[in-house]
Design an enzyme around this catalytic site. Sequence first.
Site, PDB file in Angstrom:
ATOM      1  N   HIS A 158       0.840  -1.201   0.000  1.00  0.00           N
ATOM      2  CA  HIS A 158       0.000   0.000   0.000  1.00  0.00           C
ATOM      3  C   HIS A 158       0.867   1.241   0.000  1.00  0.00           C
ATOM      4  O   HIS A 158       1.931   1.255   0.610  1.00  0.00           O
ATOM      5  CB  HIS A 158      -0.933   0.021   1.222  1.00  0.00           C
ATOM      6  CG  HIS A 158      -2.084   0.967   1.062  1.00  0.00           C
ATOM      7  ND1 HIS A 158      -2.000   2.294   1.419  1.00  0.00           N
ATOM      8  CD2 HIS A 158      -3.333   0.783   0.564  1.00  0.00           C
ATOM      9  CE1 HIS A 158      -3.156   2.885   1.150  1.00  0.00           C
ATOM     10  NE2 HIS A 158      -3.984   1.995   0.634  1.00  0.00           N
ATOM     11  N   GLU A 196      -7.893  -4.568  -0.765  1.00  0.00           N
ATOM     12  CA  GLU A 196      -8.465  -5.225  -1.946  1.00  0.00           C
ATOM     13  C   GLU A 196      -8.594  -6.733  -1.760  1.00  0.00           C
ATOM     14  O   GLU A 196      -9.503  -7.363  -2.295  1.00  0.00           O
ATOM     15  CB  GLU A 196      -7.587  -4.954  -3.185  1.00  0.00           C
ATOM     16  CG  GLU A 196      -7.328  -3.498  -3.483  1.00  0.00           C
ATOM     17  CD  GLU A 196      -8.558  -2.754  -3.942  1.00  0.00           C
ATOM     18  OE1 GLU A 196      -9.641  -3.351  -3.984  1.00  0.00           O
ATOM     19  OE2 GLU A 196      -8.443  -1.549  -4.232  1.00  0.00           O
TER      20      GLU A 196
HETATM   21  N1  COA Z   1       4.102  -7.637  -4.941  1.00  0.00           N
HETATM   22  C1  COA Z   1       5.422  -7.660  -5.201  1.00  0.00           C
HETATM   23  N2  COA Z   1       6.237  -6.622  -5.011  1.00  0.00           N
HETATM   24  C2  COA Z   1       5.687  -5.492  -4.531  1.00  0.00           C
HETATM   25  C3  COA Z   1       4.323  -5.403  -4.224  1.00  0.00           C
HETATM   26  C4  COA Z   1       3.527  -6.530  -4.443  1.00  0.00           C
HETATM   27  N3  COA Z   1       2.212  -6.527  -4.180  1.00  0.00           N
HETATM   28  N4  COA Z   1       4.048  -4.170  -3.770  1.00  0.00           N
HETATM   29  C5  COA Z   1       5.217  -3.496  -3.803  1.00  0.00           C
HETATM   30  N5  COA Z   1       6.193  -4.301  -4.263  1.00  0.00           N
HETATM   31  C6  COA Z   1       7.599  -3.963  -4.424  1.00  0.00           C
HETATM   32  C7  COA Z   1       7.790  -3.037  -5.615  1.00  0.00           C
HETATM   33  O1  COA Z   1       8.077  -3.766  -6.779  1.00  0.00           O
HETATM   34  C8  COA Z   1       8.934  -2.182  -5.172  1.00  0.00           C
HETATM   35  O2  COA Z   1      10.131  -2.820  -5.431  1.00  0.00           O
HETATM   36  P1  COA Z   1      11.416  -1.984  -5.911  1.00  0.00           P
HETATM   37  O3  COA Z   1      11.724  -1.032  -4.780  1.00  0.00           O
HETATM   38  O4  COA Z   1      12.467  -3.023  -6.128  1.00  0.00           O
HETATM   39  O5  COA Z   1      11.007  -1.275  -7.156  1.00  0.00           O
HETATM   40  C9  COA Z   1       8.767  -2.097  -3.659  1.00  0.00           C
HETATM   41  O6  COA Z   1       7.997  -3.235  -3.281  1.00  0.00           O
HETATM   42  C10 COA Z   1       8.014  -0.849  -3.249  1.00  0.00           C
HETATM   43  O7  COA Z   1       6.957  -0.699  -4.126  1.00  0.00           O
HETATM   44  P2  COA Z   1       6.340   0.690  -4.525  1.00  0.00           P
HETATM   45  O8  COA Z   1       5.821   0.628  -5.906  1.00  0.00           O
HETATM   46  O9  COA Z   1       7.239   1.822  -4.139  1.00  0.00           O
HETATM   47  O10 COA Z   1       5.159   0.710  -3.531  1.00  0.00           O
HETATM   48  P3  COA Z   1       4.056   1.749  -3.623  1.00  0.00           P
HETATM   49  O11 COA Z   1       3.826   2.164  -2.245  1.00  0.00           O
HETATM   50  O12 COA Z   1       4.286   2.784  -4.620  1.00  0.00           O
HETATM   51  O13 COA Z   1       2.882   0.866  -4.239  1.00  0.00           O
HETATM   52  C11 COA Z   1       1.022  -0.453  -4.519  1.00  0.00           C
HETATM   53  C12 COA Z   1       1.779   0.499  -3.594  1.00  0.00           C
HETATM   54  C13 COA Z   1      -0.321  -0.747  -3.898  1.00  0.00           C
HETATM   55  C14 COA Z   1       0.822   0.210  -5.891  1.00  0.00           C
HETATM   56  C15 COA Z   1       1.835  -1.753  -4.686  1.00  0.00           C
HETATM   57  O14 COA Z   1       2.070  -2.308  -3.429  1.00  0.00           O
HETATM   58  C16 COA Z   1       1.165  -2.744  -5.604  1.00  0.00           C
HETATM   59  O15 COA Z   1       1.308  -2.658  -6.821  1.00  0.00           O
HETATM   60  N6  COA Z   1       0.408  -3.737  -5.041  1.00  0.00           N
HETATM   61  C17 COA Z   1      -0.292  -4.719  -5.833  1.00  0.00           C
HETATM   62  C18 COA Z   1      -1.553  -4.151  -6.420  1.00  0.00           C
HETATM   63  C19 COA Z   1      -2.657  -3.941  -5.402  1.00  0.00           C
HETATM   64  O16 COA Z   1      -2.879  -4.771  -4.530  1.00  0.00           O
HETATM   65  N7  COA Z   1      -3.357  -2.804  -5.538  1.00  0.00           N
HETATM   66  C20 COA Z   1      -4.413  -2.432  -4.642  1.00  0.00           C
HETATM   67  C21 COA Z   1      -3.956  -1.372  -3.709  1.00  0.00           C
HETATM   68  S1  COA Z   1      -5.128  -0.969  -2.442  1.00  0.00           S
END
Ligand code: COA
Length: 378
Positions: free
Chosen positions: A257, A315
């Site tokens: 998140h 979610e």
């Molecule tokens: N599965 C695998 N790796 C994940 C992950 C997941 N669900 N969520 C984050 N990561 C990884 C990213 O690849 C990133 O790696 P990196 O630093 O090597 O690039 C790291 O963890 C941090 O991710 P980041 O994109 O900075 O996190 P964020 O805070 O911007 O993103 C989300 C948050 C929700 C977009 C992300 O966790 C995600 O894509 N989750 C899956 C989709 C989802 O469940 N969406 C509903 C959200 S309520």
Amino acid sequence: MSPNNGYAPGLEGVVAAETELSHVDGLKGELIIAGFPLARLAANATFEETVFLLWNGRLPTQPELANLKQALAALRPLPPATLNLLREAAEARTTPMDALRMAAATLDLGLDTTDHQTTAKTIVARVATIVASYHRLRQGAEPIAPDPALGHAANFLTMLTGEPPSDARVRGLETYLNTVVDHSLNASTFAARVIVATQTDLVSAIVGAIGALKGPLHGGAPGPALETVFEIGTADRAETVLQAKLDAGERLMGFGHRVYKVRDPRAEVLGAAAEQMFLADGDMGLYELAKSVEATAVRLLAKHKPGRNLQTNVEFYTALLLHGLGLPTDLFTPTFAVGRTAGWLAHCFEQMKYGRLIRPQSRYTGVMDREWTPLAKR
Ligand code: COA
């Protein structure tokens, strides 16, 4: 002035409103709704109690609650023009979120929109009717008439399925709607506040908010979390399937998140609600599988991204709970809107009271002082 000359991309870190409606603490994993920790409110309140709370800043008395329930129930039937639009949308195979956005724009037909209270109640009542009626129409069935004897959640489920729902299912939906009713200044809520701050009408603000919610970066993607659970099929395959996704560079849907750096409190509340509902009236096999997939995913993510603390998000359990209620995945986001509408309207009321036009600035990065070239010479 910040090193970026005051510019904050995505407004990240910018405080753009003061609110008494909800508070999110991403480090503590806390969500407060109008003073109540989420877990204390969501599992106890009916949806109508939550609506009253957000719109009035306190819980209703018995007569006040009865009045609100009666008013909402009386406002549920849709104007013929809205129903006709939904029929055409179903024929054109419009997605449920697009159909909701189109139909919501008709909600002020014949309504005095200067009466904000009645307009808000009409919107809350009819957004649920639109979603349920559209679901029937796209299946080639006629909409089911709303039942004024039922509360908001029970009526919504009855209008979707044609069957009276069990108490466990009604409780499950009430808890879900309460859980998603508000979440500080998320994109759709901010959109609603920006729109209503121009002193336009509430219907315009809600249509804009629905448009914002529809996007996959906001409310548009709870389906995939459940697809992974189905793809895994049996608990013994969880590790292999999830590890293969991580090895392929995929993200595990339903985990991580932007704001919560610990477990999302909504996952906690919805997880408990799902357990109660599945125990009383559901497929416990699916529930157990989802729990096992969750545990494996959190364990693998800890190894995959050490220190990131990637936890279950809202979610994952939204998908499980709404699937358990018999909803197809493309109704998940419209059902989110059924709950969030009350929060959008509460923010609109707050914004209207505050009364300041929201008008940030932009930084011009284009060229200056261009010479004009006549058309014939270009
Ligand atoms: N599965 C695998 N790796 C994940 C992950 C997941 N669900 N969520 C984050 N990561 C990884 C990213 O690849 C990133 O790696 P990196 O630093 O090597 O690039 C790291 O963890 C941090 O991710 P980041 O994109 O900075 O996190 P964020 O805070 O911007 O993103 C989300 C948050 C929700 C977009 C992300 O966790 C995600 O894509 N989750 C899956 C989709 C989802 O469940 N969406 C509903 C959200 S309520």
